[in-house]
Design an enzyme around this catalytic site. Structure first.
Site, PDB file in Angstrom:
ATOM      1  N   GLY A 173       0.834  -1.207   0.000  1.00 40.46           N
ATOM      2  CA  GLY A 173       0.000   0.000   0.000  1.00 40.46           C
ATOM      3  C   GLY A 173       0.860   1.245   0.000  1.00 40.46           C
ATOM      4  N   ASN A 174       0.271   2.377   0.297  1.00 40.56           N
ATOM      5  CA  ASN A 174       1.063   3.616   0.430  1.00 40.56           C
ATOM      6  C   ASN A 174       0.377   4.533   1.439  1.00 40.56           C
ATOM      7  OD1 ASN A 174      -0.802   5.484  -1.066  1.00 40.56           O
ATOM      8  ND2 ASN A 174      -0.366   4.024  -2.712  1.00 40.56           N
ATOM      9  N   TYR A 175       1.007   5.669   1.711  1.00 43.51           N
ATOM     10  CA  TYR A 175       0.547   6.528   2.813  1.00 43.51           C
ATOM     11  C   TYR A 175      -0.610   7.463   2.449  1.00 43.51           C
ATOM     12  CZ  TYR A 175       4.871   5.164   5.161  1.00 43.51           C
ATOM     13  OH  TYR A 175       5.867   4.452   5.747  1.00 43.51           O
ATOM     14  N   ALA A 197      -3.660   7.618  -5.253  1.00 43.14           N
ATOM     15  CA  ALA A 197      -2.268   7.161  -5.351  1.00 43.14           C
ATOM     16  C   ALA A 197      -2.324   5.674  -5.692  1.00 43.14           C
ATOM     17  CB  ALA A 197      -1.549   7.396  -4.035  1.00 43.14           C
TER      18      ALA A 197
END
Ligand code: C5P
Length: 405
Positions: A215-217, A283
């Site tokens: 995943g990402n932030y 994102a």
């Protein structure tokens, strides 16, 4: 930009009143002339002496000077000012402003002021979310009061949520924008027909096994703010979001939750043909595990190799299928060669304009309430904005989208 501008700063009784000192200092540093009006209660939170010293002007609280009986004319102050900024603005003061009450100098001056008025609300999350407060803010906004949305985070009460007054730097930037014709190149909101807008938001989660993912932030805040901005102008919004803790309930917003890039891609392809515009702020993970392990992967070796395969690029797919009447907007978050990379993306994904935000800027990017962006369009026109709240960035995106319709 603020040099020589006459600003009234209204301070109300909130714990955030201590930030008024920083605000006055920043305004004076910018060359503005500042007069401070305090509500009686605000003096419990910050002393008039502090604000008088920083603003180099006497503080106004009472209708009359108790010493010599001199009349503090709210009409004169209201006419004197180029802008009236009320920061912090409590729920009480917002309610009184919305209903024309006039039981202190700050309020009588509001009713007399002919200049633009800005409010920076500050209160507890439940007070802010209360329908009465929300209605009052909406009413003030509809009458032209510029609302500097509070940010989310830990509040003085210990609760978490939205209600923290925006940082003084962000407030000063909002004020600058009011005066700066160059920055306001997008002009005021023109009237456009009701649009149908697709917005993507948040991260995507790419499953490795039944319990793990890549995943990402991304928090989804920017995309949710964009959805809210369009819905607020009565446009129909399809908000397709990856996993996020955010929620939104609005009659004009249809919320579709997905997990993976592929699911987001499929949902976008389904809804885009009926939309006028797509704002792609998600994102999206560029790669996903080539295979998803059926069982939880065991820790039985020192190295584990994951094979990744490219995800479809949603922005490019929409860019290819869009008709001449449809507009696509992308985002670029760059750590190096920002402008060049953003321009390449703009062309490669056939976008109408791209919103460049840089991770190098403090307060910009993932999981913040603020953002500092530059718009680059496919005529190579660039507009660089100062640090702003994400709600305001969303308004700028809305205004830019309006120029295409
Ligand atoms: O190439 P990059 O990921 O930096 O491009 C960012 C822009 O492209 C954003 O608008 C993002 O939402 C979009 N994007 C997409 N699908 C992908 C990757 C990025 O729509 N697979």
């Amino acid at each position: 930009m603020l040099k020589g501008k006459k600003i009234i700063l209204g301070v109300t009784g909130s714990i955030a009143a201590y930030k008024a000192a920083i605000l006055v200092r920043l305004l004076v540093k910018e060359g503005a002339e500042v007069k401070v009006i305090m509500t009686p209660l605000s003096r419990e939170f910050i002393t008039p002496l502090t604000l008088a010293t920083l603003s180099k002007n006497p503080i106004l609280v009472d209708f009359f000077d108790p010493e010599d009986g001199r009349w503090n004319s709210h009409v004169e102050i209201g006419i004197w000012a180029d802008a009236y900024l009320i920061a912090p603005a409590t729920a009480n003061t917002l309610a009184k402003m919305a209903h024309g009450m006039a039981d202190n100098l700050l309020l009588t001056t509001y009713l007399s002021a002919r200049c633009p008025v800005l409010v920076a609300p500050a209160m507890d999350v439940d007070m802010f979310n209360h329908i009465a407060t929300q209605e009052n803010i909406r009413l003030l906004h509809s009458r032209g009061v510029h609302v500097i949305e509070p940010s989310s985070g830990e509040l003085a009460s210990g609760l978490e949520g939205k209600g923290r007054m925006q940082e003084p730097e962000v407030i000063v930037n909002s004020l600058k924008e009011l005066f700066n014709k160059n920055l306001d190149t997008l002009g005021s909101k023109k009237k456009v027909r009701p649009l149908k807008v697709l917005v993507t938001a948040g991260p995507t989660y790419e499953p490795i096994d039944p319990v793990r993912f890549i995943g990402n932030y991304s928090s989804g805040k920017m995309g949710f703010a964009i959805a809210k901005a369009f819905a607020g102008q009565d446009h129909e919004v399809i908000l397709i979001t990856g996993p996020t803790s955010l929620d939104i309930s609005h009659p004009k917003i249809r919320l579709i939750r997905v997990q993976t890039a592929l699911q987001m891609h499929d949902a976008c392809l389904e809804y885009f043909p009926s939309c006028d515009c797509a704002v792609l702020s998600a994102a999206v993970a560029d790669y996903t595990p080539a295979v998803r392990a059926e069982q939880k992967i065991k820790r039985d070796k020192d190295y584990l190799h994951l094979e990744l395969k490219a995800n479809p690029d949603i922005a490019s797919a929409l860019g290819q299928m869009k008709t001449q009447k449809q507009v696509t907007v992308g985002f670029a978050l760059e750590t190096a060669n920002e402008r060049e990379n953003a321009k390449q993306k703009l062309a490669r994904k056939n976008l109408d304009f791209i919103v460049l935000n840089s991770l190098n800027e403090e307060g910009a990017g993932f999981n913040t309430d603020t953002n500092k962006v530059t718009f680059i369009d496919n005529h190579n026109k660039e507009i660089e904005f100062p640090l702003k709240g994400k709600e305001e960035v969303a308004q700028d995106i809305l205004k830019k989208v309006y120029t295409y319709f």
